[in-house]
Design a protein around this motif. Structure first.
Motif, PDB file in Angstrom:
ATOM      1  N   GLU A  52      -7.199  -3.770 -13.932  1.00  0.00           N
ATOM      2  CA  GLU A  52      -6.146  -4.353 -13.101  1.00  0.00           C
ATOM      3  C   GLU A  52      -6.592  -4.355 -11.647  1.00  0.00           C
ATOM      4  OE1 GLU A  52      -3.197  -1.415 -14.081  1.00  0.00           O
ATOM      5  OE2 GLU A  52      -2.319  -2.687 -15.634  1.00  0.00           O
ATOM      6  N   SER A  53      -5.976  -5.219 -10.857  1.00  0.00           N
ATOM      7  CA  SER A  53      -6.257  -5.220  -9.418  1.00  0.00           C
ATOM      8  C   SER A  53      -4.941  -5.217  -8.646  1.00  0.00           C
ATOM      9  CB  SER A  53      -7.115  -6.427  -9.023  1.00  0.00           C
ATOM     10  OG  SER A  53      -6.415  -7.618  -9.245  1.00  0.00           O
ATOM     11  N   LEU A  54      -4.988  -4.595  -7.495  1.00  0.00           N
ATOM     12  CA  LEU A  54      -3.806  -4.444  -6.653  1.00  0.00           C
ATOM     13  C   LEU A  54      -3.625  -5.705  -5.808  1.00  0.00           C
ATOM     14  CD1 LEU A  54      -1.644  -2.319  -5.839  1.00  0.00           C
ATOM     15  CD2 LEU A  54      -3.215  -1.586  -4.046  1.00  0.00           C
ATOM     16  N   ASP A  55      -2.421  -6.259  -5.842  1.00  0.00           N
ATOM     17  CA  ASP A  55      -2.111  -7.464  -5.059  1.00  0.00           C
ATOM     18  C   ASP A  55      -1.417  -7.133  -3.748  1.00  0.00           C
ATOM     19  OD1 ASP A  55      -3.136  -9.212  -6.946  1.00  0.00           O
ATOM     20  OD2 ASP A  55      -1.210  -9.495  -7.943  1.00  0.00           O
ATOM     21  N   TYR A  56      -0.495  -6.193  -3.801  1.00  0.00           N
ATOM     22  CA  TYR A  56       0.345  -5.886  -2.644  1.00  0.00           C
ATOM     23  C   TYR A  56       0.641  -4.397  -2.649  1.00  0.00           C
ATOM     24  CZ  TYR A  56       4.568  -5.589   0.214  1.00  0.00           C
ATOM     25  OH  TYR A  56       5.500  -5.230   1.152  1.00  0.00           O
ATOM     26  N   TYR A  57       0.664  -3.813  -1.454  1.00  0.00           N
ATOM     27  CA  TYR A  57       0.964  -2.390  -1.334  1.00  0.00           C
ATOM     28  C   TYR A  57       1.722  -2.151  -0.038  1.00  0.00           C
ATOM     29  CZ  TYR A  57       0.265   2.651  -1.257  1.00  0.00           C
ATOM     30  OH  TYR A  57       0.457   4.003  -1.243  1.00  0.00           O
ATOM     31  N   SER A  58       2.839  -1.430  -0.125  1.00  0.00           N
ATOM     32  CA  SER A  58       3.592  -1.082   1.073  1.00  0.00           C
ATOM     33  C   SER A  58       4.026   0.369   0.972  1.00  0.00           C
ATOM     34  CB  SER A  58       4.818  -1.984   1.239  1.00  0.00           C
ATOM     35  OG  SER A  58       5.605  -1.514   2.320  1.00  0.00           O
ATOM     36  N   ASP A  59       3.379   1.189   1.790  1.00  0.00           N
ATOM     37  CA  ASP A  59       3.750   2.601   1.854  1.00  0.00           C
ATOM     38  C   ASP A  59       5.172   2.740   2.409  1.00  0.00           C
ATOM     39  OD1 ASP A  59       2.801   5.156   1.216  1.00  0.00           O
ATOM     40  OD2 ASP A  59       2.225   5.556   3.291  1.00  0.00           O
ATOM     41  N   ALA A  60       5.503   1.913   3.395  1.00  0.00           N
ATOM     42  CA  ALA A  60       6.820   1.992   4.035  1.00  0.00           C
ATOM     43  C   ALA A  60       7.947   1.624   3.063  1.00  0.00           C
ATOM     44  CB  ALA A  60       6.865   1.073   5.258  1.00  0.00           C
ATOM     45  N   ASP A  61       7.693   0.637   2.211  1.00  0.00           N
ATOM     46  CA  ASP A  61       8.719   0.190   1.259  1.00  0.00           C
ATOM     47  C   ASP A  61       8.622   0.871  -0.101  1.00  0.00           C
ATOM     48  OD1 ASP A  61       9.766  -1.567   3.152  1.00  0.00           O
ATOM     49  OD2 ASP A  61       8.433  -3.192   2.499  1.00  0.00           O
TER      50      ASP A  61
END
Length: 172
Positions: free
Chosen positions: A84-93
């Protein structure tokens, strides 16, 4: 003449609908965990460490980091491996989304998927939403039973439910 053409069109319509191939399927599950989102996020935030909390994953490894484009490889309890590959990441959300890089029908009867995991506060607890959008394993017009829409929905739903239960068991 026009009524005859309309009747022919309506008679062929069901066959035309099947000629378009599979439709995307969805699985969406959620769970409330008796812990604040920041604590739950500490457990799930590392994309390549899903094996730490998902009981259906026996091993996981990856590029490290949580930037869009990093990859992970997960080995399921059935021995199947998914990349798998990561598309989006938000530590804040407290959210990330990812996709299947290469299908492995022996591991999971889906030909492609995207999924997202998001945490939100529910009082002093955490609501975890995990959803996936995917296609069945066999995208032909007449898939075998083990690779049809129902098999894909069951496999994805079971995987998500098992993961959420495993995550909850880390805190309760």
């Amino acid at each position: 003449m026009k009524p005859l053409l309309l009747c022919i069109y309506l008679a062929l319509l069901p066959m035309l609908a099947q000629a378009h191939g599979p439709t995307p399927q969805k699985a969406k599950e959620s769970i409330v965990i008796d812990a604040p989102p920041a604590k739950v996020w500490e457990v799930v935030k590392d994309f390549d460490r899903i094996a730490d909390w998902h009981p259906g994953v026996s091993a996981s490894s990856g590029d490290g980091g949580n930037e869009a484009g990093v990859a992970r490889k997960i080995t399921l309890e059935n021995g199947g491996v998914l990349e798998e590959s990561l598309d989006y990441y938000s530590d804040a959300d407290h959210e990330y989304s990812y996709r299947l890089k290469a299908e492995n029908l022996e591991a999971l009867p889906v030909s492609f998927y995207t999924a997202s995991l998001q945490l939100s506060a529910e009082g002093d607890k955490t609501l975890v939403n995990w959803k996936g959008r995917f296609y069945r394993g066999d995208t032909s017009n007449f898939p075998p039973e083990n690779l049809n829409d129902a098999a894909a929905v069951k496999a994805m739903t079971d995987f998500i439910r098992q993961g959420l239960a495993g995550l909850k068991s880390k805190f309760e």
